[in-house]
Design a protein around this motif. Structure first.
Motif, PDB file in Angstrom:
ATOM      1  N   TYR A  49       0.879  -1.172   0.000  1.00 22.39           N
ATOM      2  CA  TYR A  49       0.000   0.000   0.000  1.00 22.39           C
ATOM      3  C   TYR A  49       0.912   1.216   0.000  1.00 22.39           C
ATOM      4  N   PRO A  50       0.738   2.163  -0.932  1.00 22.41           N
ATOM      5  CA  PRO A  50       1.672   3.293  -1.039  1.00 22.41           C
ATOM      6  C   PRO A  50       1.824   4.048   0.281  1.00 22.41           C
ATOM      7  N   LYS A  51       3.063   4.298   0.646  1.00 22.80           N
ATOM      8  CA  LYS A  51       3.389   4.929   1.933  1.00 22.80           C
ATOM      9  C   LYS A  51       3.920   6.342   1.744  1.00 22.80           C
ATOM     10  N   TRP A  52       4.959   6.499   0.923  1.00 29.52           N
ATOM     11  CA  TRP A  52       5.580   7.806   0.691  1.00 29.52           C
ATOM     12  C   TRP A  52       4.914   8.438  -0.521  1.00 29.52           C
ATOM     13  N   ILE A  53       4.123   9.487  -0.260  1.00 29.57           N
ATOM     14  CA  ILE A  53       3.282  10.057  -1.295  1.00 29.57           C
ATOM     15  C   ILE A  53       3.939  11.299  -1.884  1.00 29.57           C
ATOM     16  N   PRO A  54       4.233  11.309  -3.187  1.00 29.08           N
ATOM     17  CA  PRO A  54       4.816  12.502  -3.811  1.00 29.08           C
ATOM     18  C   PRO A  54       3.932  13.727  -3.569  1.00 29.08           C
ATOM     19  N   GLY A  55       4.564  14.839  -3.269  1.00 24.64           N
ATOM     20  CA  GLY A  55       3.834  16.057  -2.960  1.00 24.64           C
ATOM     21  C   GLY A  55       3.553  16.215  -1.484  1.00 24.64           C
ATOM     22  N   ASP A  56       3.356  15.089  -0.773  1.00 26.58           N
ATOM     23  CA  ASP A  56       3.229  15.148   0.684  1.00 26.58           C
ATOM     24  C   ASP A  56       4.604  15.186   1.345  1.00 26.58           C
ATOM     25  N   HIS A  57       5.610  14.637   0.643  1.00 24.86           N
ATOM     26  CA  HIS A  57       7.004  14.628   1.122  1.00 24.86           C
ATOM     27  C   HIS A  57       7.148  13.871   2.442  1.00 24.86           C
ATOM     28  N   SER A  58       6.290  12.896   2.686  1.00 19.47           N
ATOM     29  CA  SER A  58       6.304  12.220   3.984  1.00 19.47           C
ATOM     30  C   SER A  58       5.613  10.869   3.865  1.00 19.47           C
ATOM     31  N   PRO A  59       5.812  10.003   4.866  1.00 17.00           N
ATOM     32  CA  PRO A  59       5.143   8.690   4.870  1.00 17.00           C
ATOM     33  C   PRO A  59       3.702   8.818   5.331  1.00 17.00           C
ATOM     34  N   SER A  60       2.867   9.391   4.467  1.00 21.34           N
ATOM     35  CA  SER A  60       1.512   9.771   4.857  1.00 21.34           C
ATOM     36  C   SER A  60       0.433   8.872   4.279  1.00 21.34           C
ATOM     37  N   PRO A  65      12.194   4.734  -6.543  1.00 22.67           N
ATOM     38  CA  PRO A  65      11.723   3.775  -7.551  1.00 22.67           C
ATOM     39  C   PRO A  65      10.293   3.302  -7.330  1.00 22.67           C
ATOM     40  N   ASN A  66       9.801   3.363  -6.081  1.00 20.48           N
ATOM     41  CA  ASN A  66       8.387   3.081  -5.850  1.00 20.48           C
ATOM     42  C   ASN A  66       7.909   3.910  -4.661  1.00 20.48           C
ATOM     43  N   PHE A  67       6.693   3.675  -4.226  1.00 14.27           N
ATOM     44  CA  PHE A  67       6.081   4.543  -3.218  1.00 14.27           C
ATOM     45  C   PHE A  67       6.296   4.054  -1.791  1.00 14.27           C
ATOM     46  N   ASN A  68       7.199   3.086  -1.615  1.00 18.85           N
ATOM     47  CA  ASN A  68       7.489   2.583  -0.277  1.00 18.85           C
ATOM     48  C   ASN A  68       8.962   2.678   0.069  1.00 18.85           C
ATOM     49  N   VAL A  69       9.730   3.335  -0.786  1.00 17.19           N
ATOM     50  CA  VAL A  69      11.124   3.664  -0.497  1.00 17.19           C
ATOM     51  C   VAL A  69      11.154   5.080   0.070  1.00 17.19           C
ATOM     52  N   PRO A  70      11.810   5.293   1.216  1.00 18.26           N
ATOM     53  CA  PRO A  70      11.794   6.629   1.840  1.00 18.26           C
ATOM     54  C   PRO A  70      12.348   7.712   0.921  1.00 18.26           C
ATOM     55  N   MET A  71      11.745   8.898   1.029  1.00 22.40           N
ATOM     56  CA  MET A  71      12.170  10.069   0.277  1.00 22.40           C
ATOM     57  C   MET A  71      13.049  10.961   1.147  1.00 22.40           C
ATOM     58  N   GLY A  72      13.898  11.752   0.496  1.00 18.75           N
ATOM     59  CA  GLY A  72      14.663  12.788   1.180  1.00 18.75           C
ATOM     60  C   GLY A  72      14.141  14.155   0.773  1.00 18.75           C
ATOM     61  N   ASP A  73      14.154  15.090   1.704  1.00 17.13           N
ATOM     62  CA  ASP A  73      13.505  16.384   1.461  1.00 17.13           C
ATOM     63  C   ASP A  73      14.461  17.574   1.496  1.00 17.13           C
ATOM     64  N   SER A  74      15.761  17.332   1.370  1.00 22.19           N
ATOM     65  CA  SER A  74      16.732  18.386   1.662  1.00 22.19           C
ATOM     66  C   SER A  74      16.634  19.600   0.739  1.00 22.19           C
ATOM     67  N   LEU A  75      16.077  19.441  -0.471  1.00 22.28           N
ATOM     68  CA  LEU A  75      16.014  20.554  -1.422  1.00 22.28           C
ATOM     69  C   LEU A  75      14.583  21.079  -1.602  1.00 22.28           C
ATOM     70  N   LEU A  76      13.748  20.910  -0.601  1.00 26.45           N
ATOM     71  CA  LEU A  76      12.389  21.436  -0.710  1.00 26.45           C
ATOM     72  C   LEU A  76      12.354  22.953  -0.808  1.00 26.45           C
ATOM     73  N   TRP A  77      13.413  23.631  -0.385  1.00 27.18           N
ATOM     74  CA  TRP A  77      13.446  25.093  -0.532  1.00 27.18           C
ATOM     75  C   TRP A  77      13.566  25.498  -2.005  1.00 27.18           C
ATOM     76  N   VAL A  78      13.911  24.529  -2.881  1.00 21.62           N
ATOM     77  CA  VAL A  78      13.816  24.753  -4.326  1.00 21.62           C
ATOM     78  C   VAL A  78      12.456  24.256  -4.820  1.00 21.62           C
ATOM     79  N   TYR A  79      12.161  23.003  -4.531  1.00 18.72           N
ATOM     80  CA  TYR A  79      10.922  22.363  -4.989  1.00 18.72           C
ATOM     81  C   TYR A  79       9.706  23.180  -4.581  1.00 18.72           C
TER      82      TYR A  79
END
Length: 654
Positions: A85-96, A349-363
């Motif tokens: 079940y998708p965990k890390w949702i693009p745009g939410d930047h978190s395991p939401s 590569p998929n929605f269950n690999v953790p994301m990093g948010d270090s450049l959100l000040w650009v994004y």
């Protein structure tokens, strides 16, 4: 993600010291025999195709109870299959991913039930033993949408996000798993989506069910549906450009009424964005737009669409709805900044690999910048409304910046994971996702510096075209690093951009107001709010309906007098006012917004404190606030004798 709201006031991964790292590895090795690593049974994603096509059907017709009923058919091979079940949702930047809302899961093959088990260490993973001779399995479950407010489904409209109503097989990149989606909607409802119906219109529909063309799973998750009983599609396609549509669902038919001037301003938005970035990265784009007092969860970017929502009277109360009008521009900008160009640590590569948010000040930060600018260039804001909105952001980083004495702007990129957008007791001290508006101020400073370095020959528009405008028409995500951002800026104008950026994102007490002065304006305060700020106080439908005394006594309050935030070390804080308290009386008079304003005005220049009677935790107490500065509201005024870059920034491009 939804743009930040101006009215209210992660660090990059660090390498462990070698000794600490060595000890960590040793401890991990020593405990390996005791228990398996978390999620050890979940196959890691590989860049290989999943054999066959997964069919997913969502019955979204139960508007009364808000239940999405899901049926999937998956081609399989014998052995252990893991469904995610998708965990890390693009745009939410978190395991939401709301896995707790998945219910009633049943797995079967040929009508016979198969046992499933949830992974012991990963609650988003479900394991199924597929018997020999079985070539496909069925999975049925429900997604139970929120029924307590901020609804995803009402009796008049719904927002269907595919990540909430789909399980997908582990072990493959999401782009290598093909899904054939279909949906059943309430009778007579119309919808908007970036998905395309399968085949001819009649062939793709059967009654209230629509079948869509098969797409990779990452594209499916990136293609939500807005549907409603009252629906209107408006063509916003810029001259010579790819199709752009505004797909509006509303609580009542009257809210779908638009004037020709309003339609033109939204058409201007599509045209001005393409002119700013010099490209597009979609076959067609759909603004999915709800006008409702009920539907929630709006404000999320996608490559070929965006989820947007504001009050029902967005069009019909146009003169009083300036706050919030930057939402569409913000989410549209994300098609370039965030979806096509994406920080390298945010691509997974998929929605269950953790994301990093270090450049959100650009994004998010530069998107926040362009959201304001494009709103003004399109005519959705007047120049005065743009300046008033920017003044509120600037004031936030002048009067409410205490938290940046201990946290860096970059550290706040960790907030989506650390805080999950929960309410905070002292936001001005804790800070909250400052990479949005703080990032916006940073990019205003970059624009001012580029113009100064080149004698107004170059600007952030040139950076946008060079950085986001490459590979016109391409859908393939192009990732970037901090060094790539620096190199692109250096390509516009030579400068020590690495130090310039680090002084603002990776240092305490960053100079975030430089951009205002650098563009020929300065921040001042008067005792009268701007028309833009007044709309926050006067309209319950505004994005954040708070009575804002942050710049003066140091409080924001809701409609009922409850203290929403107390400015850290501000006058009210020093008097002992707490968030969560309810203001009952001011100087002996029953509280109202006007009574508090009159008390602050009367205390100006005097010595007598302002007496506040507060109700908190079942008791009452009176505090004395020693404040005599009067009402304070931010405005921008011109600095005479300097170039007016700010007016140039928001001028419509020809």
């Amino acid at each position: 993600m939804s743009r930040a709201l101006p009215a209210v006031p992660s660090a990059a991964p660090r390498r462990l010291p070698r000794l600490v790292l060595a000890l960590s590895l040793a401890l991990a090795a020593g405990s390996a025999g005791a228990q398996p690593a978390a999620g050890a049974r979940v196959p890691p994603p590989q860049d290989t195709p999943y054999p066959g096509t997964v069919a997913v059907h969502v019955d979204a017709s139960d508007t009364r109870q808000g239940i999405f009923r899901v049926h999937e058919t998956l081609p399989v091979q014998a052995g252990v299959l893991t469904l995610l079940y998708p965990k890390w949702i693009p745009g939410d930047h978190s395991p939401s991913g709301p896995v707790a809302m998945l219910a009633g899961l049943k797995v079967s093959a040929g009508g016979k039930p198969l046992k499933w088990t949830r992974d012991e260490y990963d609650v988003y993973a479900f394991h199924v033993d597929v018997p020999e001779g079985v070539s496909s399995i069925d999975a049925d479950f429900q997604y139970l949408s929120d029924r307590s407010g901020g609804y995803e489904m009402t009796d008049r409209m719904l927002d269907l996000e595919w990540n909430k109503v789909a399980l997908y097989p582990a072990g493959h990149f999401s782009r290598r798993i093909i899904f054939a989606p279909s949906v059943t909607l309430p009778h007579g409802w119309q919808f908007g989506s970036a998905l395309e119906p399968a085949g001819q219109t009649q062939a793709s529909r059967s009654g209230d069910t629509t079948r869509f063309k098969p797409v990779p799973f990452n594209t499916l998750v990136d293609s939500p549906i807005y549907a409603g009983q009252y629906f209107k599609r408006v063509d916003l396609t810029p001259s010579g450009g790819a199709p752009v549509h505004l797909d509006v669902v509303a609580d009542e038919p009257k809210y779908l009424e638009m004037t020709p001037e309003q339609v033109q301003a939204h058409r201007n938005l599509a045209a001005q964005a393409v002119k700013a970035f010099g490209s597009h990265h979609y076959d067609h784009y759909d603004f999915l737009f709800s006008l409702s007092e009920q539907l929630g969860g709006n404000g999320l970017e996608h490559h070929q669409s965006s989820e947007n929502g504001l009050g029902a009277d967005y069009f019909t109360a146009w003169k009083d709805s300036a706050p919030g009008r930057d939402l569409l521009a913000h989410e549209y900008t994300h098609s370039w900044d965030g979806k096509f160009r994406r920080p390298a640590d945010l691509w997974t590569p998929n929605f269950n690999v953790p994301m990093g948010d270090s450049l959100l000040w650009v994004y998010e930060g530069q998107t926040q910048y362009w959201g304001f600018v494009l709103t003004a260039r399109a005519g959705l804001w007047t120049p005065a409304q743009f300046r008033d909105a920017l003044a509120m952001v600037a004031a936030n980083y002048q009067r409410n910046r205490e938290g940046l004495q201990w946290r860096t702007l970059e550290d706040t990129t960790n907030d989506p994971t650390a805080a999950h957008r929960e309410s905070l007791p002292y936001r001005s001290w804790q800070m909250s996702e400052e990479y949005y508006s703080g990032g916006q101020m940073l990019w205003l400073a970059v624009d001012a510096k580029l113009r100064a370095l080149t004698h107004d020959g170059k600007s952030l528009d040139d950076f946008a075209r060079a950085f986001f405008g490459v590979d016109d028409g391409s859908f393939v995500t192009k990732t970037y690093t901090f060094d790539d951002v620096v190199a692109a800026l250096d390509g516009v104008a030579k400068y020590d951009w690495a130090d310039f950026l680090r002084a603002r994102v990776d240092a305490l007490d960053p100079p975030l107001l430089d951009g205002v002065q650098g563009t020929g304006w300065k921040l001042v305060y008067t005792d009268q709010p701007s028309d833009y700020e007044r709309q926050y106080d006067s309209r319950p439908q505004s994005p954040r309906h708070l009575f804002n005394f942050a710049w003066s006594i140091g409080l924001t309050l809701d409609d009922h007098g409850q203290v929403n935030d107390v400015r850290w070390d501000g006058p009210a804080f020093k008097a002992g006012v707490s968030t969560g308290a309810t203001l009952v009386a001011v100087n002996g008079d029953d509280y109202s917004r006007d009574v508090l304003k009159q008390a602050i005005t009367a205390a100006k220049g005097g010595t007598a404190p302002i007496q506040l009677l507060l109700k908190f935790q079942g008791g009452y107490r009176t505090v004395s606030v020693d404040y005599h500065g009067g009402l304070q509201y931010p405005h921008l005024v011109r600095v005479q004798g300097t170039p007016d870059y700010l007016s140039e920034i928001i001028a419509a491009r020809k």
